[in-house]
Design a protein around this motif. Structure first.
Motif, short mmCIF file in Angstrom:
data_model
loop_
_atom_site.label_atom_id
_atom_site.label_comp_id
_atom_site.label_asym_id
_atom_site.label_seq_id
_atom_site.Cartn_x
_atom_site.Cartn_y
_atom_site.Cartn_z
N THR A 135 -5.97 -8.00 5.26
CA THR A 135 -6.32 -8.94 4.19
C THR A 135 -7.62 -9.66 4.52
O THR A 135 -7.81 -10.15 5.63
CB THR A 135 -5.19 -9.96 4.00
N LEU A 136 -8.51 -9.69 3.54
CA LEU A 136 -9.77 -10.41 3.67
C LEU A 136 -9.73 -11.63 2.77
O LEU A 136 -9.48 -11.51 1.58
CB LEU A 136 -10.94 -9.50 3.26
N GLU A 137 -9.95 -12.80 3.35
CA GLU A 137 -9.98 -14.02 2.55
C GLU A 137 -11.41 -14.27 2.06
O GLU A 137 -12.36 -14.17 2.83
CB GLU A 137 -9.49 -15.21 3.37
N VAL A 138 -11.51 -14.60 0.78
CA VAL A 138 -12.81 -14.80 0.14
C VAL A 138 -12.78 -16.14 -0.60
O VAL A 138 -11.77 -16.50 -1.21
CB VAL A 138 -13.12 -13.66 -0.86
N GLU A 139 -13.87 -16.86 -0.52
CA GLU A 139 -13.95 -18.14 -1.22
C GLU A 139 -13.81 -17.93 -2.73
O GLU A 139 -14.39 -17.00 -3.30
CB GLU A 139 -15.29 -18.81 -0.93
N ARG A 140 -13.05 -18.82 -3.37
CA ARG A 140 -12.87 -18.72 -4.82
C ARG A 140 -14.20 -18.81 -5.55
O ARG A 140 -14.40 -18.16 -6.59
CB ARG A 140 -11.93 -19.83 -5.31
N GLY A 184 0.81 -1.22 0.00
CA GLY A 184 0.00 0.00 0.00
C GLY A 184 0.83 1.25 0.00
O GLY A 184 0.36 2.34 0.29
N GLY A 185 2.13 1.11 -0.30
CA GLY A 185 3.01 2.26 -0.31
C GLY A 185 3.30 2.78 1.07
O GLY A 185 3.90 3.83 1.25
N ARG A 187 -17.40 -2.93 1.46
CA ARG A 187 -17.96 -3.01 2.81
C ARG A 187 -17.33 -4.16 3.59
O ARG A 187 -16.92 -4.00 4.74
CB ARG A 187 -19.48 -3.17 2.73
N ARG A 188 -17.24 -5.32 2.97
CA ARG A 188 -16.70 -6.49 3.64
C ARG A 188 -15.22 -6.33 3.99
O ARG A 188 -14.73 -6.88 4.97
CB ARG A 188 -16.91 -7.72 2.77
N ALA A 189 -14.51 -5.55 3.17
CA ALA A 189 -13.08 -5.32 3.44
C ALA A 189 -12.84 -4.26 4.50
O ALA A 189 -11.70 -4.00 4.87
CB ALA A 189 -12.38 -4.93 2.14
N GLY A 190 -13.92 -3.65 5.00
CA GLY A 190 -13.78 -2.64 6.04
C GLY A 190 -13.44 -1.26 5.53
O GLY A 190 -13.08 -0.38 6.32
N ALA A 195 -9.66 2.97 -0.70
CA ALA A 195 -10.66 4.00 -0.43
C ALA A 195 -9.89 5.29 -0.18
O ALA A 195 -9.23 5.44 0.85
CB ALA A 195 -11.52 3.65 0.78
N GLY A 196 -9.92 6.20 -1.16
CA GLY A 196 -9.07 7.37 -1.06
C GLY A 196 -7.62 6.99 -1.33
O GLY A 196 -7.31 5.94 -1.88
N LYS A 197 -6.71 7.85 -0.87
CA LYS A 197 -5.29 7.63 -1.15
C LYS A 197 -4.57 6.86 -0.05
O LYS A 197 -3.46 6.36 -0.26
CB LYS A 197 -4.60 8.98 -1.36
N LYS A 198 -5.17 6.75 1.14
CA LYS A 198 -4.41 6.20 2.26
C LYS A 198 -4.97 4.91 2.84
O LYS A 198 -4.30 4.24 3.62
CB LYS A 198 -4.32 7.25 3.38
N ARG A 199 -6.20 4.54 2.49
CA ARG A 199 -6.81 3.34 3.06
C ARG A 199 -6.86 2.25 2.02
O ARG A 199 -7.42 2.41 0.95
CB ARG A 199 -8.21 3.68 3.58
N HIS A 200 -6.22 1.11 2.34
CA HIS A 200 -6.12 0.01 1.39
C HIS A 200 -6.41 -1.31 2.11
O HIS A 200 -6.29 -1.42 3.32
CB HIS A 200 -4.70 -0.06 0.79
N ALA A 201 -6.75 -2.30 1.31
CA ALA A 201 -6.95 -3.66 1.82
C ALA A 201 -6.69 -4.64 0.70
O ALA A 201 -6.83 -4.29 -0.48
CB ALA A 201 -8.37 -3.83 2.37
N LEU A 202 -6.29 -5.84 1.07
CA LEU A 202 -6.07 -6.90 0.09
C LEU A 202 -7.20 -7.92 0.19
O LEU A 202 -7.69 -8.19 1.27
CB LEU A 202 -4.73 -7.60 0.33
N ILE A 203 -7.56 -8.46 -0.95
CA ILE A 203 -8.51 -9.58 -1.01
C ILE A 203 -7.72 -10.80 -1.49
O ILE A 203 -7.01 -10.73 -2.49
CB ILE A 203 -9.67 -9.28 -1.98
N LYS A 204 -7.87 -11.88 -0.76
CA LYS A 204 -7.13 -13.11 -1.09
C LYS A 204 -8.14 -14.24 -1.31
O LYS A 204 -9.06 -14.44 -0.53
CB LYS A 204 -6.18 -13.48 0.04
N ALA A 205 -7.95 -14.96 -2.42
CA ALA A 205 -8.83 -16.10 -2.69
C ALA A 205 -8.38 -17.29 -1.87
O ALA A 205 -7.19 -17.55 -1.71
CB ALA A 205 -8.78 -16.44 -4.19
N LYS A 206 -9.35 -18.03 -1.34
CA LYS A 206 -9.00 -19.23 -0.56
C LYS A 206 -9.78 -20.43 -1.09
O LYS A 206 -10.75 -20.31 -1.82
CB LYS A 206 -9.29 -19.01 0.91
#
Length: 417
Positions: free
Chosen positions: A338-343, A330-331, A357-360, A406-417
């Motif tokens: 990180t949010l894990e999501v079913e493939r 995220g720089g 929303r789910r990623a916060g 979300a904007g320039k400073k808030r980030h999240a990763l989504i990971k497939a599981k």
């Protein structure tokens, strides 16, 4: 596929640069016999060109690499009038100081794509103010204006569209097509220019120039247009929700330029590789045949190659490294939530507002929708196209991750599981 005599015509046909030509067989024959000089005009309406002008620049580059002579025409004179093609209203009138400033900013980009000099196939740059500024009105009307039919000019598509929409077309703008035709005549007289090229919206203006050369000087010249390029979504090349994709690095960083190409829609990858890189066609065919997550490798090749042409190989490599670092960190120098999501969910597709929303990154679906509408929500550093855009497996990188912002400073990763 049709086979042509000349390397230039064959190349532009194979790569998708060609739309219309006034006499394709005769032009092909001329290009196969000796170097042909050809021009494209660029009005000076901004301090930099954007990627919407990249196809004509690549067309001039292809012309030169095929053994012909490019002429870059700076519109120091025609910018004072404003091309009405494709416009619903008159362009803003710029001052001479603004036009000069813009021209100085635009000039620098051509040296990245063309070789300038005094040789038979070296590119040259000229300014149509050199002849347009000295026109005497009555002699011009008598010698040039008599070759133009008002009936015919009113029938051209760009004029008809403007009038059909009941938008005023000033006499100043109506003169633009005559001035552009006169440019071709002057370039033929001064430099032996045989071909004018441009986008398909310039077809009427180009045909006027071809006919003027025939009527005024009994000269045979040619016109050729390239298709107007839009993305798979129908958007014009050159602009995004965040603004124009400028070619000058003082107006857009090489990193942001790289990101523009990296975020190319799946359906555009092969076409953009043919138009905006010089990769061999068989390699492009291999890359565009990739599917799903593997297609991301082709997008990186597109981003690296297009950025290397415009900003140099080192800037392209730096942009790729920065993108990978920003993706995972995220720089901010640390790991991202990180949010894990079913493939299976990603296979079906998750609406943009819901995954934010789910990623916060939003407290509710409504807040997420507002964020997307305002252009503040991104996936893999590009703005979402809509609140319900589907986030799928295709958006994952080679590590099985995708990045939300979300904007320039808030980030999240989504990971497939």
């Amino acid at each position: 596929m049709r086979q042509f005599k000349s390397n230039f015509i064959q190349t532009i046909a194979d790569r998708g640069y060609m739309h219309q030509c006034t006499d394709l067989d005769a032009l092909d024959d001329a290009c196969g016999k000796a170097p042909v000089s050809a021009y494209i005009g660029f009005d000076c309406t901004a301090p930099s060109l954007h990627v919407g002008s990249l196809l004509p620049i690549m067309l001039l580059r292809t012309l030169q690499k095929s053994g012909h002579k490019p002429i870059v025409l700076m519109g120091g004179g025609t910018t004072r009038v404003g091309d009405p093609s494709g416009k619903d209203k008159s362009r803003q009138i710029l001052t001479d100081i603004e036009i000069t400033r813009n021209m100085n900013g635009i000039k620098s980009v051509f040296a990245k794509y063309l070789t300038f000099g005094d040789g038979p196939t070296d590119a040259v740059m000229v300014n149509n103010a050199d002849w347009l500024d000295t026109i005497a009105y009555i002699p011009f009307l008598r010698d040039i204006g008599r070759h133009f039919s008002i009936n015919r000019m009113l029938a051209f598509e760009n004029v008809k569209i403007r009038l059909d929409r009941e938008q005023p077309l000033t006499f100043l703008e109506f003169n633009y097509m005559i001035l552009q035709a006169y440019d071709f005549l002057e370039l033929n007289r001064r430099l032996g220019c045989q071909l004018q090229m441009g986008g398909s919206d310039q077809w009427g203006n180009i045909v006027n120039g071809v006919e003027l050369a025939r009527r005024a000087d009994a000269k045979t010249v040619f016109g050729l247009t390239s298709p107007l390029i839009t993305s798979a979504s129908g958007a014009k090349m050159g602009k995004t929700a965040e603004g124009a994709i400028w070619l000058n690095d003082d107006m857009l960083s090489p990193y942001d330029f790289w990101q523009y190409w990296r975020n190319t829609a799946d359906a555009d990858v092969g076409r953009f590789l043919r138009l905006f890189t010089e990769l061999p066609l068989d390699e492009i065919a291999r890359l565009e045949a990739l599917e799903g997550q593997d297609l991301n490798a082709a997008k990186i090749v597109l981003a690296n190659t297009a950025t290397a042409l415009c900003h140099g190989a080192s800037n392209a490599a730096d942009a790729e490294a920065t993108a990978q670092r920003n993706f995972t960190q995220g720089g901010a120098g640390g790991g991202l939530p990180t949010l894990e999501v079913e493939r299976s969910e990603l296979e079906a597709g998750i609406p943009a507002f819901d995954i934010l929303r789910r990623a916060g990154l939003a407290k509710s679906g409504g807040e997420a929708r507002r964020l997307i509408k305002g252009g503040g929500a991104k996936i893999n550093d590009r703005a979402f196209e809509s609140e319900t855009e589907a986030v799928t497996l295709v958006d994952l990188n080679d590590q099985g991750l995708l990045k939300l912002s979300a904007g320039k400073k808030r980030h999240a990763l989504i990971k497939a599981k």
